[in-house]
Motif scaffolding. Structure first.
Motif, PDB file in Angstrom:
ATOM      1  N   ILE A   9       0.856  -1.202   0.000  1.00  0.00           N
ATOM      2  CA  ILE A   9       0.000   0.000   0.000  1.00  0.00           C
ATOM      3  C   ILE A   9       0.881   1.237   0.000  1.00  0.00           C
ATOM      4  O   ILE A   9       1.818   1.337   0.814  1.00  0.00           O
ATOM      5  CB  ILE A   9      -0.923   0.004   1.235  1.00  0.00           C
ATOM      6  CG1 ILE A   9      -1.868  -1.204   1.194  1.00  0.00           C
ATOM      7  CG2 ILE A   9      -1.724   1.305   1.317  1.00  0.00           C
ATOM      8  CD1 ILE A   9      -2.847  -1.284   2.350  1.00  0.00           C
ATOM      9  N   TRP A  64      -4.445   9.819   7.927  1.00  0.00           N
ATOM     10  CA  TRP A  64      -3.955   8.839   8.896  1.00  0.00           C
ATOM     11  C   TRP A  64      -4.884   8.814  10.105  1.00  0.00           C
ATOM     12  O   TRP A  64      -5.373   9.875  10.488  1.00  0.00           O
ATOM     13  CB  TRP A  64      -2.526   9.271   9.303  1.00  0.00           C
ATOM     14  CG  TRP A  64      -1.758   8.198   9.987  1.00  0.00           C
ATOM     15  CD1 TRP A  64      -1.043   7.189   9.408  1.00  0.00           C
ATOM     16  CD2 TRP A  64      -1.637   8.024  11.401  1.00  0.00           C
ATOM     17  NE1 TRP A  64      -0.485   6.411  10.375  1.00  0.00           N
ATOM     18  CE2 TRP A  64      -0.838   6.900  11.614  1.00  0.00           C
ATOM     19  CE3 TRP A  64      -2.128   8.717  12.516  1.00  0.00           C
ATOM     20  CZ2 TRP A  64      -0.513   6.445  12.884  1.00  0.00           C
ATOM     21  CZ3 TRP A  64      -1.813   8.265  13.764  1.00  0.00           C
ATOM     22  CH2 TRP A  64      -1.010   7.144  13.937  1.00  0.00           C
ATOM     23  N   ALA A  93       5.353  -0.173   3.268  1.00  0.00           N
ATOM     24  CA  ALA A  93       5.968   0.452   2.100  1.00  0.00           C
ATOM     25  C   ALA A  93       7.463   0.685   2.282  1.00  0.00           C
ATOM     26  O   ALA A  93       8.243   0.603   1.327  1.00  0.00           O
ATOM     27  CB  ALA A  93       5.264   1.775   1.813  1.00  0.00           C
TER      28      ALA A  93
HETATM   29  N1  UDP Z   1       0.384   4.102   4.425  1.00  0.00           N
HETATM   30  C1  UDP Z   1       0.141   4.750   3.218  1.00  0.00           C
HETATM   31  N2  UDP Z   1      -0.149   6.085   3.235  1.00  0.00           N
HETATM   32  C2  UDP Z   1      -0.181   6.817   4.370  1.00  0.00           C
HETATM   33  C3  UDP Z   1       0.063   6.166   5.603  1.00  0.00           C
HETATM   34  C4  UDP Z   1       0.354   4.804   5.595  1.00  0.00           C
HETATM   35  O1  UDP Z   1       0.184   4.135   2.164  1.00  0.00           O
HETATM   36  O2  UDP Z   1      -0.420   8.041   4.302  1.00  0.00           O
HETATM   37  C5  UDP Z   1       0.635   2.642   4.416  1.00  0.00           C
HETATM   38  C6  UDP Z   1       2.059   2.293   3.976  1.00  0.00           C
HETATM   39  O3  UDP Z   1       2.037   1.026   3.376  1.00  0.00           O
HETATM   40  C7  UDP Z   1       2.791   2.227   5.296  1.00  0.00           C
HETATM   41  C8  UDP Z   1       1.735   1.557   6.181  1.00  0.00           C
HETATM   42  O4  UDP Z   1       0.483   2.108   5.719  1.00  0.00           O
HETATM   43  O5  UDP Z   1       3.995   1.487   5.219  1.00  0.00           O
HETATM   44  C9  UDP Z   1       1.901   1.820   7.668  1.00  0.00           C
HETATM   45  O6  UDP Z   1       2.019   3.195   7.854  1.00  0.00           O
HETATM   46  P1  UDP Z   1       2.218   3.919   9.231  1.00  0.00           P
HETATM   47  O7  UDP Z   1       3.011   5.133   8.951  1.00  0.00           O
HETATM   48  O8  UDP Z   1       0.915   4.108   9.879  1.00  0.00           O
HETATM   49  O9  UDP Z   1       2.939   2.844  10.115  1.00  0.00           O
HETATM   50  P2  UDP Z   1       4.392   2.600  10.604  1.00  0.00           P
HETATM   51  O10 UDP Z   1       5.327   2.862   9.446  1.00  0.00           O
HETATM   52  O11 UDP Z   1       4.587   3.558  11.722  1.00  0.00           O
HETATM   53  O12 UDP Z   1       4.348   1.165  10.979  1.00  0.00           O
END
Ligand code: UDP
Length: 242
Positions: A9, A64, A93
């Motif tokens: 994603i 978010w 990602a």
């Molecule tokens: N993500 C995304 N767009 C956003 C926020 C999150 O695509 O604006 C997806 C992306 O795959 C990311 C995952 O959700 O790696 C988890 O994101 P988040 O920043 O919430 O989590 P963390 O990296 O802190 O585990």
């Protein structure tokens, strides 16, 4: 050869991680399998990538925590496109594969796998940040046998992964209906699912989710890039990450 669907994603700014993710996965990830990439994105560049092995799907960016919280909705809603896959693996990602990884080491003899959270693998279970609100479907009690797993790298046989996606979708919808968002979003719900279905999971060490900005004194197999650093550095046109 097993067919593995990689679920990725990238909405909003997250498209910036794709090149390094993809290149490192081609070099190191599951050379013993056929890899198919399922991208969910609002980025035009990524949407235009579609090829025999890359399936790009439009996903609207939301504020978010919804892009992370609703990931299992996305997978369950797209379940038809995964029907030829033997396994599905979700990758945050910002992962970069540093060492060669084989399918067997992820699953051993289990149908699913999860990864110990790098912030908690050395901590007592008393500190695990499970959801404390008893009204949430993610509510979970700590016990001496508990593990705390991260949300960013997990997978399963397609049937198992989609069954989990359906259950998490139902639980998250139930919470949203009651005005509840679990403390760590999808990760809280995933931890609950792992706790209830523990015998289905091989639990990987945190080497498979090693944050770039931590010094853990363990092997680095998959690096989790520092988001803030990337969002800044990309503007200078440079990529440093080791
Ligand atoms: N993500 C995304 N767009 C956003 C926020 C999150 O695509 O604006 C997806 C992306 O795959 C990311 C995952 O959700 O790696 C988890 O994101 P988040 O920043 O919430 O989590 P963390 O990296 O802190 O585990």
């Amino acid at each position: 050869m097993k067919k593995v669907g990689i679920l990725y994603i990238a909405t909003g700014e997250y498209w910036k991680f794709w090149n390094d993710f993809f290149e490192s996965s081609q070099k190191h990830f599951l050379q013993d399998c056929e890899l198919y990439y399922f991208l969910f994105t609002d980025n035009t560049g990524l949407l235009n990538l579609s090829s025999e092995k890359i399936y790009s799907n439009y996903l609207e960016h939301q504020k978010w925590p919804y892009p992370t919280l609703l990931r299992y909705h996305v997978f369950y809603n797209h379940r038809e496109i995964f029907r030829n896959m033997d396994y599905l693996i979700f990758c945050n990602a910002n992962l970069v594969f540093l060492k060669n990884i084989r399918l067997e080491e992820l699953f051993l003899d289990k149908p699913m796998f999860a990864t110990l959270h790098p912030g908690y693998f050395r901590k007592s279970y008393r500190f695990f940040p499970y959801e404390k609100n008893v009204k949430s479907t993610a509510y979970l009690k700590r016990t001496a046998n508990s593990v705390y797993v991260c949300g960013g790298f997990n997978g399963g046989l397609t049937e198992y992964f989609l069954k989990m996606s359906e259950i998490l979708k139902i639980n998250i919808d139930q919470d949203l209906k009651n005005g509840i968002i679990a403390k760590w979003h999808d990760e809280s719900h995933f931890n609950k699912y792992v706790a209830l279905n523990r015998c289905d999971f091989n639990i990987l060490f945190s080497s498979y989710c090693y944050p770039e900005n931590m010094r853990l004194n363990i092997e680095k197999i998959i690096l989790v890039r520092d988001k803030d650093k990337v969002f800044k550095i990309i503007h200078k046109g440079k990529w440093y990450y080791f």
